[in-house]
Design an enzyme around this catalytic site. Structure first.
Site, PDB file in Angstrom:
ATOM      1  N   ASP A   1       1.225  -1.590  -0.083  1.00 40.82           N
ATOM      2  CA  ASP A   1       0.174  -0.046   0.091  1.00 40.82           C
ATOM      3  C   ASP A   1       0.640   1.375   0.252  1.00 40.82           C
ATOM      4  O   ASP A   1       1.487   1.429   0.749  1.00 40.82           O
ATOM      5  CB  ASP A   1      -1.154   0.031   1.517  1.00 40.82           C
ATOM      6  CG  ASP A   1      -1.679   0.908   1.291  1.00 40.82           C
ATOM      7  OD1 ASP A   1      -1.486   1.961   0.222  1.00 40.82           O
ATOM      8  OD2 ASP A   1      -3.057   0.839   2.684  1.00 40.82           O
TER       9      ASP A   1
ATOM     10  N   ASP B   1     -10.244   3.859  -1.005  1.00 40.43           N
ATOM     11  CA  ASP B   1     -11.486   2.713  -0.106  1.00 40.43           C
ATOM     12  C   ASP B   1     -12.781   3.084   0.004  1.00 40.43           C
ATOM     13  O   ASP B   1     -13.478   4.002  -0.385  1.00 40.43           O
ATOM     14  CB  ASP B   1     -10.717   3.752   0.915  1.00 40.43           C
ATOM     15  CG  ASP B   1      -9.177   3.502   1.461  1.00 40.43           C
ATOM     16  OD1 ASP B   1      -8.790   3.128   0.833  1.00 40.43           O
ATOM     17  OD2 ASP B   1      -9.021   3.104   2.128  1.00 40.43           O
TER      18      ASP B   1
HETATM   19  C1  GAL Z   1      -5.606   2.494   2.512  1.00 41.95           C
HETATM   20  C2  GAL Z   1      -5.929   0.759   1.729  1.00 41.95           C
HETATM   21  C3  GAL Z   1      -6.420   0.102   2.786  1.00 41.95           C
HETATM   22  C4  GAL Z   1      -6.393  -0.277   4.337  1.00 41.95           C
HETATM   23  C5  GAL Z   1      -5.312   1.055   4.865  1.00 41.95           C
HETATM   24  C6  GAL Z   1      -4.572   0.471   5.888  1.00 41.95           C
HETATM   25  O1  GAL Z   1      -5.131   2.798   2.716  1.00 41.95           O
HETATM   26  O2  GAL Z   1      -6.828   1.394   0.679  1.00 41.95           O
HETATM   27  O3  GAL Z   1      -7.458  -1.083   2.322  1.00 41.95           O
HETATM   28  O4  GAL Z   1      -5.463  -1.005   3.819  1.00 41.95           O
HETATM   29  O5  GAL Z   1      -4.316   1.842   4.147  1.00 41.95           O
HETATM   30  O6  GAL Z   1      -4.086   1.799   6.784  1.00 41.95           O
END
Ligand code: GAL
Length: 680
Positions: free
Chosen positions: A411, A491
């Site tokens: 990520d 998200d």
């Molecule tokens: C976001 C991601 C989410 C989750 C989150 C964790 O950037 O899109 O799915 O993984 O971080 O902090």
């Protein structure tokens, strides 16, 4: 005819009575405050509607001015009010709430009377003084209060309808309503007691990698499994249906899987492709984020794995148990369970105290025939502020393999700060700066290329899931860095707006979907979700049918995001329709696109390996869609066809050259998912 004195008297008395009733109840103008109505009927992009408080439950404040009363909401928002002609006017002071200072929200407030636009605020930004809104409503039956995202997404769009009120004649009973039905209903018939083998019919593995495949079969236990022509190197446990081992030689091996119980037997061909590519159908499983977020622990992960088995989901092909953010230690640990060394003296990543022994956890999951995944960031910090992989990519990839993990979600998070040369001492700030190198393709690709290469050097297959929200058209280059799937959008949350907007963004990436490469519109928001604040998904039942149908049409990775120990009958039913899942898992690996739009009805078509077409009649509107459909050539469907309703698992019609019309009724925010198969 002459009336008697008595008749005249009675008529007069009647009139007086009527007049006094009207006088008492209808002629007196009365104020009905919007906050006196049920605001929970609103749909909104995030959070829950606020009554006389802001979205963050503070006093409502617009550009420094505080309001005692009002309805606060989050774009994109809609609230329907039933007036039945009883309201004369509506007024309010609208604006963005000061609580989002430091961000750049923009919204537009709009009012619709019986579908016609009556008023709009124009785009409003943070700090704009409240704008007065005043409309007359004589004769209007329904009023809809809308807040749009102002054209820049809905981040921090905290919108206030302050001092919102109606003037009515006589305190009429106004009410709010939500036109989408909230009653759950079950469509999928239960699988029979006799065996049925489900799941994908193709499985990819690299030569030399550990092989693990659990035959997904429903039906009464005990069950005895078989696998004819299993290639050398693989062995089957007849009792559990788990196949393990290793293939050394590239090639395609067609195996006949069998399952037998007291009620009967079933078989199914499985094509094992030993070669370069893995994830030949979209990964299916569970991920911790949408339910536990920063509260995940090894115990919760084990319980999710156990529930995957106990609920029978495993017998429909659900396989991965993926840990998201927060298995590492945190840089700012107020919580002792995530406080500690980020890396050991050799630079190896240290799991936090909630996890401890990662290998033991992986063994637990593997022993059940399931697979296990974890999460990191190419930046120094994950999105939640835990230790990321920056500078330790090789070591981390080796560690994941040593622990025997099967999946990595990688990520972007704080990597934007690395590119910008920002100090890395505030993960939240860096992640909110997001990606400034938007037109710098190299910068976008680099971190994934590095990790992709290290993962490939490991002696096991690790699905590589890119998470950078679709920047730089990731679908065009994700394959070149070894990616198996990539998020295309931001998200997801469990709201209609979120699911709808994400769905509408998918067509642009569709051409790049293929076996081993999947566009990822984010995880599923059905069941008990809540990012650490558990609640039943706010999606209505029809919206959930639509969500699952679309994700299957999109060939999306299917990652359940709910608390696996709280699966209710409706959710379980949604997730165990093998004919629907087969649309997602079709080996041809095409992604459906929208081929036709009729008003709010969008028709998605996915070509399937057997020449059939999966078609989703998706109703994004607030009214039920009823029509006689005949444009099959627009969908690329010709000749005689059998039409099967996949949610109900029933053949419902035949169409041919002479009789091409199909009567269709699609619920508001709902779907019909049909399969059209050619018949000779
Ligand atoms: C976001 C991601 C989410 C989750 C989150 C964790 O950037 O899109 O799915 O993984 O971080 O902090």
């Amino acid at each position: 005819m002459k009336k008697s004195v008595l008749q005249r008297f009675n008529a007069l008395a009647g009139l007086i009575t009527i007049f006094s009733i009207i006088g008492a109840h209808q002629l007196v103008a009365q104020t009905v405050w919007l906050d006196q109505l049920d605001l929970n009927a609103a749909t909104q992009g995030y959070g829950t509607p606020g009554k006389n408080r802001s979205i963050d439950r503070k006093p409502i404040t617009i550009a420094g001015k505080t309001f005692q009363r009002g309805f606060s909401t989050h774009a994109v928002s809609s609230l329907q009010v039933l007036l039945e002609g009883k309201a004369n006017s509506f007024s309010a002071q609208v604006g963005i709430d000061d609580e989002v200072t430091g961000h750049e929200p923009a919204v537009e407030f709009e009012l619709y009377g019986d579908g016609k636009k009556l008023w709009s605020s124009g785009i409003m930004r943070l700090g704009d003084a409240a704008r007065p809104c005043s409309v007359t409503l004589i004769g209007v039956q329904k009023l809809e209060l809308v807040v749009t995202d102002g054209g820049n997404g809905n981040y921090y769009d905290h919108a206030d309808w302050a001092d919102a009120k109606f003037e009515t004649t006589g305190g009429a009973a106004l009410s709010t309503y939500n036109p989408i039905s909230g009653e759950p209903y079950i469509l999928t018939p239960k699988p029979p007691a006799s065996p049925r083998i489900n799941g994908s019919s193709v499985f990819g593995v690299r030569p030399g990698s550990p092989f693990l495949f659990r035959i997904p079969a429903t039906g009464e236990r005990p069950m005895l499994f078989s696998a004819n022509e299993l290639p050398a190197g693989l062995k089957l446990d007849e009792k559990t249906g788990i196949i393990t081992g290793k293939l050394l030689k590239e090639g395609t091996y067609v195996v006949t899987l069998g399952a037998k119980n007291a009620k009967g037997k079933a078989d199914k061909k499985l094509r094992i492709v030993c070669g370069n590519r893995i994830a030949l159908t979209p990964p299916m499983g569970w991920n911790s984020w949408n339910c536990f977020a920063g509260e995940v622990s090894a115990d919760k992960v084990k319980r999710a794995a156990a529930a995957m088995i106990k609920s029978d989901l495993v017998n429909h092909g659900w396989t991965y148990i993926n840990i998201d953010d927060f298995w590492q230690n945190h840089r700012d640990p107020k919580d002792s369970t995530i406080r500690g060394q980020l890396r050991d003296d050799r630079g190896n990543i240290v799991p936090n105290a909630r996890f401890g022994n990662m290998k033991e956890l992986a063994d637990y999951v593997h022993n059940a025939g399931l697979k296990i995944g974890l999460y990191s960031s190419p930046g120094p910090w994950t999105c939640g502020g835990c230790a990321g992989s920056y500078g330790f990519e090789k070591q981390d990839a080796e560690r994941y393999a040593l622990w025997e993990f099967d999946y990595l979600k990688y990520d972007w998070c704080s990597y934007g700060g690395v590119i910008d040369g920002m100090p890395n001492n505030d993960p939240y700030k860096i992640s909110s700066l997001s990606y400034k190198g938007g037109n710098n393709l190299n910068a976008a690709v680099r971190p994934f290329k590095i990790m992709g290469a290290y993962l490939r050097q490991q002696p096991r297959d690790i699905v590589f899931s890119l998470c950078q929200y679709g920047m730089s058209d990731v679908w065009k280059w994700g394959d070149s860095v070894g990616g198996n799937c990539w998020r295309t959008t931001n998200d997801i949350t469990d709201t209609w707006t979120s699911v709808k907007n994400i769905a509408l963004e998918q067509d642009k990436a569709a051409a790049w979907a293929k076996p081993g490469n999947w566009n990822d519109p984010d995880m599923l928001v059905v069941g008990t979700v809540g990012w650490g604040n558990p609640h039943p998904s706010k999606l209505k039942p029809d919206e959930q049918y639509l969500h699952i149908s679309l994700w299957c049409l999109f060939s999306a990775p299917l990652l359940i995001g709910c608390d696996m120990e709280k699966l209710d009958d409706f959710t379980l039913n949604l997730l165990t329709n093998d004919e629907v899942i087969a649309v997602d898992q079709d080996p041809l690996g095409r992604q459906a696109t929208c081929k036709q739009t009729i008003g709010d009805l969008r028709i998605y078509v996915k070509e399937m390996e057997d020449g059939s077409h999966a078609v989703g009649f998706c109703n994004l509107g607030l009214e039920r869609a009823t029509l006689s459909y005949k444009d099959f050539d627009k969908l690329g469907i010709y000749g005689k066809q059998q039409v099967r309703d996949l949610w109900r698992q029933k053949n419902i019609a035949h169409i041919d050259g002479n009789n091409k019309e199909l009567a269709i009724t699609v619920p508001a925010h709902g779907v019909l998912l049909y399969k059209f198969s050619g018949v000779k």
